[in-house]
Design a protein around this motif. Structure first.
Motif, PDB file in Angstrom:
ATOM      1  N   ASN A   1      19.630  -6.678  27.232  1.00  0.00           N
ATOM      2  CA  ASN A   1      19.924  -5.327  26.760  1.00  0.00           C
ATOM      3  C   ASN A   1      19.649  -4.252  27.804  1.00  0.00           C
ATOM      4  N   GLY A   2      19.284  -4.675  29.015  1.00  0.00           N
ATOM      5  CA  GLY A   2      19.080  -3.726  30.107  1.00  0.00           C
ATOM      6  C   GLY A   2      17.894  -2.806  29.912  1.00  0.00           C
ATOM      7  N   CYS A   3      16.892  -3.254  29.164  1.00  0.00           N
ATOM      8  CA  CYS A   3      15.758  -2.366  28.893  1.00  0.00           C
ATOM      9  C   CYS A   3      14.420  -3.063  29.106  1.00  0.00           C
ATOM     10  N   LEU A   4      14.370  -4.021  30.023  1.00  0.00           N
ATOM     11  CA  LEU A   4      13.129  -4.744  30.254  1.00  0.00           C
ATOM     12  C   LEU A   4      12.026  -3.828  30.759  1.00  0.00           C
ATOM     13  N   ASP A   5      12.351  -2.918  31.673  1.00  0.00           N
ATOM     14  CA  ASP A   5      11.319  -2.019  32.219  1.00  0.00           C
ATOM     15  C   ASP A   5      10.667  -1.207  31.113  1.00  0.00           C
ATOM     16  N   CYS A   6      11.469  -0.719  30.180  1.00  0.00           N
ATOM     17  CA  CYS A   6      10.934   0.062  29.058  1.00  0.00           C
ATOM     18  C   CYS A   6       9.996  -0.785  28.208  1.00  0.00           C
ATOM     19  N   PHE A   7      10.403  -2.001  27.888  1.00  0.00           N
ATOM     20  CA  PHE A   7       9.552  -2.867  27.069  1.00  0.00           C
ATOM     21  C   PHE A   7       8.273  -3.253  27.809  1.00  0.00           C
ATOM     22  N   LEU A   8       8.364  -3.472  29.119  1.00  0.00           N
ATOM     23  CA  LEU A   8       7.169  -3.845  29.880  1.00  0.00           C
ATOM     24  C   LEU A   8       6.132  -2.725  29.893  1.00  0.00           C
ATOM     25  N   ALA A   9       6.590  -1.495  29.733  1.00  0.00           N
ATOM     26  CA  ALA A   9       5.663  -0.352  29.702  1.00  0.00           C
ATOM     27  C   ALA A   9       4.960  -0.230  28.353  1.00  0.00           C
ATOM     28  N   HIS A  10       5.437  -0.976  27.356  1.00  0.00           N
ATOM     29  CA  HIS A  10       4.860  -0.917  26.015  1.00  0.00           C
ATOM     30  C   HIS A  10       3.868  -2.061  25.862  1.00  0.00           C
ATOM     31  N   PRO A  11       2.677  -1.817  25.319  1.00  0.00           N
ATOM     32  CA  PRO A  11       1.710  -2.911  25.135  1.00  0.00           C
ATOM     33  C   PRO A  11       2.303  -4.020  24.253  1.00  0.00           C
ATOM     34  N   ALA A  12       2.154  -5.248  24.684  1.00  0.00           N
ATOM     35  CA  ALA A  12       2.660  -6.393  23.928  1.00  0.00           C
ATOM     36  C   ALA A  12       1.504  -7.312  23.547  1.00  0.00           C
ATOM     37  N   ALA A  13       1.638  -7.940  22.388  1.00  0.00           N
ATOM     38  CA  ALA A  13       0.612  -8.867  21.906  1.00  0.00           C
ATOM     39  C   ALA A  13       0.961 -10.309  22.222  1.00  0.00           C
TER      40      ALA A  13
END
Length: 243
Positions: free
Chosen positions: A166-178
């Motif tokens: 979806n071309g949004c990996l950088d955005c997701f990587l900036a969000h805390p993930a569990a």
């Protein structure tokens, strides 16, 4: 340590898959579908893995505006929570979808209702669950960071391959993930390719994994691809430490 999804051995019976994974990992995420569907925790209790369970997703839609389907979907996931509680496993679920663009608002309401019910069930069973971001499948929730407010208060299971589609990996990587699912692709198909075989920058991915301090799950299609991916990820980690 890197965990491994049984997806790489989904054509083998679960017992054989668990035996084959023992030499390469102490952490397994069971893909609770097909030959690996869990009617009980019994198949897992003979092994000493740290477990995660990827709840069934085929036919499950917790955002359905058809109430019988929504209720049944919540029931299926609650049954997964009960199995997970017996082996101390956290659970990954999918967010659901809507069939028509005009139904999105109603589907959001149903999605939130389901998450509320699932949160209550998870608390009763002392189980944690995370919601996975989706690939480039039209009308699914959580394809982009814009949908993150929908799961506010619930952990994100970041599938880096899906985010790349979806071309949004950088955005997701900036969000805390569990939780993390690691696999590669070229940005067009959800191939679950080995790490390094596609276009994902896994140095950036591993930085996010280290910040989150969780065990990432390698979710590659083949067993050989899994072992190659673990080697590649270990090399990236070593380079980051200057070794």
């Amino acid at each position: 340590m890197f965990g491994v999804s049984t997806y790489c051995l989904h054509r083998e019976p679960l017992s054989r898959a668990l035996e084959n994974l023992a030499p390469i990992t102490d952490c397994v995420e069971v893909m609770d579908e097909g030959l690996h569907f869990l009617e009980s925790a019994e198949p897992l209790e003979s092994y000493s893995y740290l477990y995660f369970i990827h709840a069934p997703s085929r036919g499950v839609n917790i955002a359905s505006i058809l109430e019988p389907i929504r209720r049944a979907s919540v029931e299926v996931l609650t049954q997964t929570f009960a199995v997970a509680a017996e082996v101390g496993a956290d659970v990954v679920i999918h967010p659901g979808y809507y069939a028509w663009r005009e139904e999105r608002d109603r589907a959001v309401e149903k999605f939130r209702q389901s998450l509320s019910e699932l949160t209550a069930a998870a608390e009763d069973l002392s189980v944690a669950f995370f919601v996975e971001n989706m690939g480039n499948w039209e009308y699914f929730f959580l394809r982009s960071c814009e949908d993150l407010p929908l799961i506010d208060g619930i952990g994100l299971a970041l599938d880096v391959g899906h985010a790349n589609l979806n071309g949004c990996l950088d955005c997701f990587l900036a969000h805390p993930a569990a939780h993390f699912h690691l696999h590669d692709n070229n940005g067009d198909e959800d191939t679950h390719s080995p790490v390094g075989a596609g276009t994902i920058d896994f140095s950036a991915v591993m930085e996010a994994v280290r910040r989150s301090n969780v065990i990432p799950i390698v979710e590659v299609e083949t067993f050989d691809g899994v072992t190659a991916s673990i080697g590649a990820l270990e090399a990236i980690d070593a380079a980051a430490r200057g070794e």
